[in-house]
Design a protein around this motif. Structure first.
Motif, PDB file in Angstrom:
ATOM      1  N   ARG A  39       0.819  -1.217   0.000  1.00  0.00           N
ATOM      2  CA  ARG A  39       0.000   0.000   0.000  1.00  0.00           C
ATOM      3  C   ARG A  39       0.851   1.264   0.000  1.00  0.00           C
ATOM      4  O   ARG A  39       0.465   2.285  -0.590  1.00  0.00           O
ATOM      5  N   ASN A  40       2.008   1.223   0.640  1.00  0.00           N
ATOM      6  CA  ASN A  40       2.809   2.437   0.815  1.00  0.00           C
ATOM      7  C   ASN A  40       3.999   2.537  -0.126  1.00  0.00           C
ATOM      8  O   ASN A  40       4.623   3.599  -0.201  1.00  0.00           O
ATOM      9  N   PHE A  41       4.324   1.452  -0.821  1.00  0.00           N
ATOM     10  CA  PHE A  41       5.472   1.491  -1.723  1.00  0.00           C
ATOM     11  C   PHE A  41       5.055   1.025  -3.108  1.00  0.00           C
ATOM     12  O   PHE A  41       4.219   0.128  -3.245  1.00  0.00           O
ATOM     13  N   VAL A  42       5.645   1.642  -4.085  1.00  0.00           N
ATOM     14  CA  VAL A  42       5.396   1.279  -5.468  1.00  0.00           C
ATOM     15  C   VAL A  42       6.639   0.580  -5.996  1.00  0.00           C
ATOM     16  O   VAL A  42       7.748   1.114  -5.929  1.00  0.00           O
ATOM     17  N   SER A  43       6.435  -0.612  -6.526  1.00  0.00           N
ATOM     18  CA  SER A  43       7.589  -1.391  -6.971  1.00  0.00           C
ATOM     19  C   SER A  43       8.144  -0.888  -8.303  1.00  0.00           C
ATOM     20  O   SER A  43       9.330  -1.020  -8.580  1.00  0.00           O
ATOM     21  N   ASP A  44       7.289  -0.315  -9.147  1.00  0.00           N
ATOM     22  CA  ASP A  44       7.720   0.118 -10.472  1.00  0.00           C
ATOM     23  C   ASP A  44       8.146   1.583 -10.445  1.00  0.00           C
ATOM     24  O   ASP A  44       7.390   2.473 -10.843  1.00  0.00           O
ATOM     25  N   PHE A  45       9.352   1.846  -9.956  1.00  0.00           N
ATOM     26  CA  PHE A  45       9.860   3.211  -9.950  1.00  0.00           C
ATOM     27  C   PHE A  45      10.379   3.630 -11.323  1.00  0.00           C
ATOM     28  O   PHE A  45      10.665   4.801 -11.548  1.00  0.00           O
ATOM     29  N   ALA A  46      10.511   2.675 -12.241  1.00  0.00           N
ATOM     30  CA  ALA A  46      11.008   3.005 -13.570  1.00  0.00           C
ATOM     31  C   ALA A  46      10.031   3.876 -14.355  1.00  0.00           C
ATOM     32  O   ALA A  46      10.405   4.462 -15.372  1.00  0.00           O
ATOM     33  N   ALA A  47       8.789   3.974 -13.882  1.00  0.00           N
ATOM     34  CA  ALA A  47       7.799   4.780 -14.593  1.00  0.00           C
ATOM     35  C   ALA A  47       8.178   6.253 -14.622  1.00  0.00           C
ATOM     36  O   ALA A  47       7.734   6.994 -15.501  1.00  0.00           O
ATOM     37  N   THR A  48       8.984   6.696 -13.661  1.00  0.00           N
ATOM     38  CA  THR A  48       9.362   8.111 -13.598  1.00  0.00           C
ATOM     39  C   THR A  48      10.816   8.333 -13.988  1.00  0.00           C
ATOM     40  O   THR A  48      11.343   9.421 -13.783  1.00  0.00           O
ATOM     41  N   SER A  49      11.465   7.307 -14.532  1.00  0.00           N
ATOM     42  CA  SER A  49      12.888   7.425 -14.851  1.00  0.00           C
ATOM     43  C   SER A  49      13.101   7.384 -16.359  1.00  0.00           C
ATOM     44  O   SER A  49      12.206   7.017 -17.127  1.00  0.00           O
ATOM     45  N   ARG A  50      14.300   7.764 -16.751  1.00  0.00           N
ATOM     46  CA  ARG A  50      14.694   7.714 -18.152  1.00  0.00           C
ATOM     47  C   ARG A  50      15.951   6.869 -18.271  1.00  0.00           C
ATOM     48  O   ARG A  50      16.919   7.067 -17.538  1.00  0.00           O
ATOM     49  N   GLU A  51      15.926   5.929 -19.196  1.00  0.00           N
ATOM     50  CA  GLU A  51      17.039   4.996 -19.330  1.00  0.00           C
ATOM     51  C   GLU A  51      18.276   5.659 -19.933  1.00  0.00           C
ATOM     52  O   GLU A  51      19.383   5.150 -19.783  1.00  0.00           O
ATOM     53  N   ASP A  52      18.100   6.781 -20.632  1.00  0.00           N
ATOM     54  CA  ASP A  52      19.223   7.392 -21.325  1.00  0.00           C
ATOM     55  C   ASP A  52      19.961   8.431 -20.483  1.00  0.00           C
ATOM     56  O   ASP A  52      20.840   9.119 -20.989  1.00  0.00           O
ATOM     57  N   VAL A  53      19.593   8.555 -19.194  1.00  0.00           N
ATOM     58  CA  VAL A  53      20.202   9.594 -18.365  1.00  0.00           C
ATOM     59  C   VAL A  53      21.702   9.375 -18.244  1.00  0.00           C
ATOM     60  O   VAL A  53      22.503  10.315 -18.369  1.00  0.00           O
ATOM     61  N   PHE A  54      22.124   8.146 -17.991  1.00  0.00           N
ATOM     62  CA  PHE A  54      23.541   7.846 -17.808  1.00  0.00           C
ATOM     63  C   PHE A  54      24.092   7.024 -18.967  1.00  0.00           C
ATOM     64  O   PHE A  54      25.043   6.278 -18.798  1.00  0.00           O
ATOM     65  N   ALA A  55      23.469   7.180 -20.132  1.00  0.00           N
ATOM     66  CA  ALA A  55      23.963   6.473 -21.308  1.00  0.00           C
ATOM     67  C   ALA A  55      25.233   7.151 -21.802  1.00  0.00           C
ATOM     68  O   ALA A  55      25.348   8.372 -21.806  1.00  0.00           O
ATOM     69  N   GLY A  56      26.180   6.348 -22.212  1.00  0.00           N
ATOM     70  CA  GLY A  56      27.426   6.890 -22.724  1.00  0.00           C
ATOM     71  C   GLY A  56      28.539   6.828 -21.701  1.00  0.00           C
ATOM     72  O   GLY A  56      28.304   6.938 -20.488  1.00  0.00           O
ATOM     73  N   GLN A  57      29.760   6.669 -22.178  1.00  0.00           N
ATOM     74  CA  GLN A  57      30.914   6.527 -21.301  1.00  0.00           C
ATOM     75  C   GLN A  57      31.171   7.783 -20.483  1.00  0.00           C
ATOM     76  O   GLN A  57      31.568   7.722 -19.319  1.00  0.00           O
ATOM     77  N   GLU A  58      30.949   8.948 -21.089  1.00  0.00           N
ATOM     78  CA  GLU A  58      31.222  10.204 -20.385  1.00  0.00           C
ATOM     79  C   GLU A  58      30.324  10.375 -19.164  1.00  0.00           C
ATOM     80  O   GLU A  58      30.793  10.742 -18.086  1.00  0.00           O
ATOM     81  N   LYS A  59      29.038  10.072 -19.316  1.00  0.00           N
ATOM     82  CA  LYS A  59      28.108  10.199 -18.194  1.00  0.00           C
ATOM     83  C   LYS A  59      28.371   9.135 -17.134  1.00  0.00           C
ATOM     84  O   LYS A  59      28.210   9.394 -15.928  1.00  0.00           O
ATOM     85  N   LEU A  60      28.762   7.955 -17.564  1.00  0.00           N
ATOM     86  CA  LEU A  60      29.072   6.898 -16.604  1.00  0.00           C
ATOM     87  C   LEU A  60      30.287   7.276 -15.765  1.00  0.00           C
ATOM     88  O   LEU A  60      30.318   7.040 -14.545  1.00  0.00           O
ATOM     89  N   GLU A  61      31.293   7.867 -16.397  1.00  0.00           N
ATOM     90  CA  GLU A  61      32.462   8.322 -15.657  1.00  0.00           C
ATOM     91  C   GLU A  61      32.092   9.431 -14.682  1.00  0.00           C
ATOM     92  O   GLU A  61      32.632   9.509 -13.571  1.00  0.00           O
ATOM     93  N   LEU A  62      31.149  10.274 -15.078  1.00  0.00           N
ATOM     94  CA  LEU A  62      30.715  11.367 -14.196  1.00  0.00           C
ATOM     95  C   LEU A  62      30.056  10.833 -12.933  1.00  0.00           C
ATOM     96  O   LEU A  62      30.374  11.280 -11.823  1.00  0.00           O
ATOM     97  N   ILE A  63      29.152   9.856 -13.073  1.00  0.00           N
ATOM     98  CA  ILE A  63      28.469   9.320 -11.896  1.00  0.00           C
ATOM     99  C   ILE A  63      29.443   8.569 -10.999  1.00  0.00           C
ATOM    100  O   ILE A  63      29.372   8.643  -9.767  1.00  0.00           O
ATOM    101  N   ASN A  64      30.423   7.870 -11.605  1.00  0.00           N
ATOM    102  CA  ASN A  64      31.442   7.189 -10.796  1.00  0.00           C
ATOM    103  C   ASN A  64      32.299   8.194 -10.033  1.00  0.00           C
ATOM    104  O   ASN A  64      32.673   7.967  -8.875  1.00  0.00           O
ATOM    105  N   LYS A  65      32.582   9.319 -10.667  1.00  0.00           N
ATOM    106  CA  LYS A  65      33.377  10.351 -10.006  1.00  0.00           C
ATOM    107  C   LYS A  65      32.609  10.966  -8.843  1.00  0.00           C
ATOM    108  O   LYS A  65      33.171  11.236  -7.781  1.00  0.00           O
ATOM    109  N   VAL A  66      31.305  11.179  -9.044  1.00  0.00           N
ATOM    110  CA  VAL A  66      30.477  11.731  -7.966  1.00  0.00           C
ATOM    111  C   VAL A  66      30.431  10.767  -6.780  1.00  0.00           C
ATOM    112  O   VAL A  66      30.510  11.184  -5.614  1.00  0.00           O
ATOM    113  N   ILE A  67      30.321   9.473  -7.066  1.00  0.00           N
ATOM    114  CA  ILE A  67      30.292   8.474  -5.990  1.00  0.00           C
ATOM    115  C   ILE A  67      31.626   8.440  -5.264  1.00  0.00           C
ATOM    116  O   ILE A  67      31.681   8.365  -4.021  1.00  0.00           O
ATOM    117  N   CYS A  68      32.724   8.508  -6.024  1.00  0.00           N
ATOM    118  CA  CYS A  68      34.054   8.532  -5.405  1.00  0.00           C
ATOM    119  C   CYS A  68      34.208   9.735  -4.485  1.00  0.00           C
ATOM    120  O   CYS A  68      34.712   9.615  -3.358  1.00  0.00           O
TER     121      CYS A  68
END
Length: 394
Positions: free
Chosen positions: A94-123
């Motif tokens: 009742r309180n949680f929705v399992s399908d959170f992908a409905a509000t996401s975009r698959e292309d947000v971190f597409a590409g090597q440059e964006k992947l390196e950016l998110i890894n850098k932010v995590i580091c």
């Protein structure tokens, strides 16, 4: 957060009921075992060829009935517990929705440059948290080549000082504030004074034998703070009058319970150090995660409404959300402009434009209001050329 609290309440109910049933079952079974053992002893003391009397037969029948009744009652309680456990699952659904992908975009971190950016932010987040080994290993496994020494070292020193403050050790923080005194003075920081105030109070805590040391320390370090912290220094000097008889029973006794002062120094140091490093107090990763947690419930609701009304295609904006999400004042870092005509937030492709009359609208609104080489301001209205509009930078 409300969903987590609702599920937590259901879990607490299960835990409480389980403990109650466990305690009740333990007492009931212990009493039943004791009853059966007493009955066994009584039967064992009877002669071997002794025949059971009617009273003894009734006693055995009552014992068997009591055993069956106890087992039945415990089984009923156990079934009730299963019902309470099932409510936890319902609360989660009742309180949680399992399908959170409905509000996401698959292309947000597409590409090597964006992947390196998110890894850098995590580091960087791990470096800020003092988890240098984890960050170094992540940088190594993700082939990050641009995590330079100057990005790691300031956070290493900062976390060392914060750990020292947690252990009530002022030396590293005092040395850092002395080395950065001019920069701290430039941002009107009160960090150095608050550190010296804690050291002064620590000396007073040691009793009358260290009163002279406290006075010497005050004369040495408080002189430079008189202009900005005169009242605080007067309060500290007033504490000296009560040292011989004990400060704990004086009007200044509350200052000895300095947990709030230590917490204040911890927060002030974090804020000032991050300001001098040119970074925010909270890491970009934690800020994004918190913002996402705040936005997801509202986005899921609007997405569901759009799907029910079969207007899901409206949500096509790639750089903006379909509704405004209030993240609170702590998540506001720069000014934003929303066009008063189209009710849209400005972007790089749709910047704010200042008309010659002084009113500001978005570039898209400017293009839509143009009629040939002329347009009228929607507020004045002053007739003017769209070429006279000037781009504004916030």
């Amino acid at each position: 957060m409300e969903g987590c609290c609702a599920v937590e309440r259901e879990v607490d109910k299960v835990t409480t009921k389980f403990q109650s049933i466990n305690e009740h079952a333990g007492r009931t079974l212990q009493d039943l075992v004791l009853y059966i053992e007493n009955l066994k002893v009584e039967l064992e003391n009877a002669p071997e060829d002794h025949e059971l009397t009617i009273g003894q037969k009734d006693l055995l029948a009552a014992a068997m009935s009591k055993v069956k009744e106890t087992i039945s009652r415990l089984a009923t309680d156990h079934r009730d517990l299963h019902g309470t456990v099932s409510k936890v699952g319902k609360a989660i659904d009742r309180n949680f929705v399992s399908d959170f992908a409905a509000t996401s975009r698959e292309d947000v971190f597409a590409g090597q440059e964006k992947l390196e950016l998110i890894n850098k932010v995590i580091c960087q987040h791990f470096y800020r948290q003092g988890m240098r080994d984890v960050a170094d290993e992540l940088a190594k496994e993700s082939d990050l080549q641009d995590v330079e020494f100057q990005e790691r070292e300031p956070f290493t020193e900062l976390n060392h000082i914060l750990d020292s403050l947690k252990d009530r050790n002022l030396e590293p923080a005092l040395a850092w504030s002395l080395a950065n005194r001019e920069a701290l003075y430039g941002i009107e920081s009160s960090l150095e004074f608050k550190l010296h105030r804690l050291r002064f109070i620590e000396l007073l805590k040691k009793g009358p034998n260290h009163q002279t040391d406290a006075i010497t320390y005050a004369r040495t370090h408080f002189r430079q703070f008189v202009d900005r912290h005169e009242k605080d220094i007067q309060t500290l000097m007033g504490m000296l009058l009560f040292v011989p008889n004990g400060i704990g029973t004086s009007p200044y006794g509350g200052l000895l319970l300095d947990s709030e002062m230590w917490m204040d120094v911890y927060e002030v140091f974090t804020k000032d150090a991050c300001r001098m490093l040119g970074v925010s107090v909270h890491s970009p990763l934690s800020t994004c995660v918190n913002a996402g947690c705040t936005a997801i419930p509202a986005l899921l609701n609007i997405k569901q409404v759009m799907m029910q009304r079969q207007v899901a295609g409206i949500w096509n904006g790639r750089d903006e959300l379909p509704i405004e999400i209030d993240l609170g004042t702590e998540a506001r870092y720069h000014s934003m402009f929303a066009c008063p005509i189209l009710r849209q937030q400005s972007t790089e492709t749709n910047p704010p434009m200042r008309l010659i009359c002084g009113h500001v609208i978005s570039k898209d609104a400017l293009d839509k209001l143009c009629t040939g080489n002329k347009m009228k301001c929607p507020y004045c209205p002053v007739e003017q050329s769209p070429n006279d509009a000037r781009l504004i930078y916030f």
